[in-house]
Design an enzyme around this catalytic site. Structure first.
Site, PDB file in Angstrom:
ATOM      1  CD  GLU A  88     -30.520   5.839  -6.969  1.00  0.00           C
ATOM      2  OE1 GLU A  88     -31.472   5.418  -7.644  1.00  0.00           O
ATOM      3  OE2 GLU A  88     -30.520   6.962  -6.428  1.00  0.00           O
ATOM      4  CB  CYS A 114     -27.060   9.201   4.437  1.00  0.00           C
ATOM      5  SG  CYS A 114     -26.108  10.547   5.194  1.00  0.00           S
ATOM      6  CB  CYS A 173     -29.677  16.629   5.301  1.00  0.00           C
ATOM      7  SG  CYS A 173     -27.985  16.574   5.930  1.00  0.00           S
ATOM      8  CB  CYS A 216     -30.628  14.886   1.604  1.00  0.00           C
ATOM      9  SG  CYS A 216     -29.667  13.619   0.751  1.00  0.00           S
ATOM     10  CD  GLU A 273     -20.415  13.299   6.359  1.00  0.00           C
ATOM     11  OE1 GLU A 273     -19.201  13.377   6.063  1.00  0.00           O
ATOM     12  OE2 GLU A 273     -21.242  14.201   6.120  1.00  0.00           O
ATOM     13  CB  CYS A 297     -27.293  17.869  -5.680  1.00  0.00           C
ATOM     14  SG  CYS A 297     -26.587  18.108  -4.041  1.00  0.00           S
TER      15      CYS A 297
END
Length: 346
Positions: A90, A110, A114, A117, A158, A335
């Site tokens: 995306e 990723c 986290c 996220c 990352e 975000c």
């Protein structure tokens, strides 16, 4: 080695390619124009090339296929793009009156996991190639019919786990698309032994490290940071800040810090004071990001009054601070919400 894509090659490299094909160098310059200025998608579309060359086996330009697009009420565009090997990623276009920011992904998925996220919930598939990063900017430009002014590496992945390809893409964006390097931001949650090396590599390969580095802290202390970011267990807070100081010394550029605000967890005035102590001496900027909800977690978006109080506490201690406006929330484009999930859009 077979050519992966023409996208990402410089004009000089394309001129060399033309010579290797027995063509005059100006064909390479024409190809450069069609790739970057015109945004060609298919080999056969490049009509300035000789017909005999276009009728040969098509060369890979490096453009993605659009799977879905979603337009939020505030004008934010989210695109789901397909890679050549059947994966998806995306990317987001964020328009304002006087700028267009493209939020690009550097990896498919990723590995950092986290907790706040969505991207980290699915793990890592692979890192993106330079042309797959540049393509995101070209695709947003094509769909929105506007020239991007800013690029932020804040999408999926990352960036410092793909620093070689990220720097190559930054070089292309600056050199071939004419973007000011100071309008490009690389965001990292922190990977041990990478920050000073990133500055050194940028100086070696780009001649300068003029892009902005944004380091995601998200907590004022090591214990809470480990709770939110599992990989922080291998990267003590003090060492992260020391590496930031080394980055500043090598690059000559200040570091900005990002801090996601989670309601009643890391958003108290006391924690703002602790954060101010951590970043003291950096002459840095702290970007506060109110949490954008994801399905898997029960974190709360902070009340506006708590956001204001946190920002005020930082300002009182001499820290430059801003609060990021959430864009694209109604389309899960904000975000922390990107996740390669098909939603049935256009």
């Amino acid at each position: 080695m077979a050519l992966k894509a023409l996208l990402g090659l410089s004009q000089a490299q394309l001129e060399t390619w033309a010579k290797d094909q027995g063509l005059p160098p100006f064909r390479g310059r024409q190809l450069h124009d069609w790739l970057y200025a015109k945004g060609a998608r298919h080999w056969h579309d490049i009509t300035v090339l000789p017909a005999a060359l276009r009728q040969q086996e098509p060369l890979p330009l490096g453009r993605s296929n659009e799977l879905e697009r979603h337009l939020a009420q505030d004008g934010t565009l989210k695109l789901l793009l397909a890679t050549d090997d059947g994966l998806s990623l995306e990317t987001v276009g964020i328009p304002t009156r006087d700028r267009l920011t493209v939020c690009v992904s550097s990896q498919v998925g990723c590995p950092m996991a986290c907790r706040f996220c969505a991207t980290g919930k699915e793990g890592l598939q692979r890192s993106l190639e330079p042309h797959e990063i540049v393509d995101q900017v070209l695709t947003v430009r094509e769909v929105m019919q506007r020239r991007p002014s800013h690029v932020v590496f804040m999408g999926m992945g990352e960036p410092l786990l793909n620093s070689d390809h990220v720097l190559t893409a930054i070089d292309c964006l600056s050199r071939d698309l004419g973007m000011a390097m100071r309008q490009i931001t690389v965001s990292t949650v922190g990977v041990p032994n990478t920050l000073p090396r990133l500055a050194e590599l940028a100086l070696e390969r780009l001649g300068r490290a003029q892009f902005t580095l944004a380091v995601s802290l998200h907590a004022p202390d090591q214990a809470l940071r480990e709770e939110l970011i599992p990989t922080a267990r291998a990267y003590p807070y003090e060492q992260l800040l020391e590496d930031c100081r080394h980055y500043v010394a090598i690059s000559g550029r200040r570091v900005s810090f990002e801090y996601i605000l989670l309601g009643n967890l890391n958003d108290s005035p006391r924690q703002a004071q602790a954060l101010a102590e951590q970043v003291r001496g950096f002459q840095s900027h702290v970007n506060l990001i109110p949490y954008n909800p994801i399905a898997e977690e029960e974190f709360q978006r902070p009340e506006p009054a708590r956001v204001d109080a946190f920002a005020a506490a930082l300002k009182q201690r001499g820290v430059a601070v801003s609060v990021r406006a959430s864009r694209g929330l109604d389309q899960n484009a904000a975000c922390g919400q990107l996740r390669r999930q098909r939603q049935g859009g256009r």
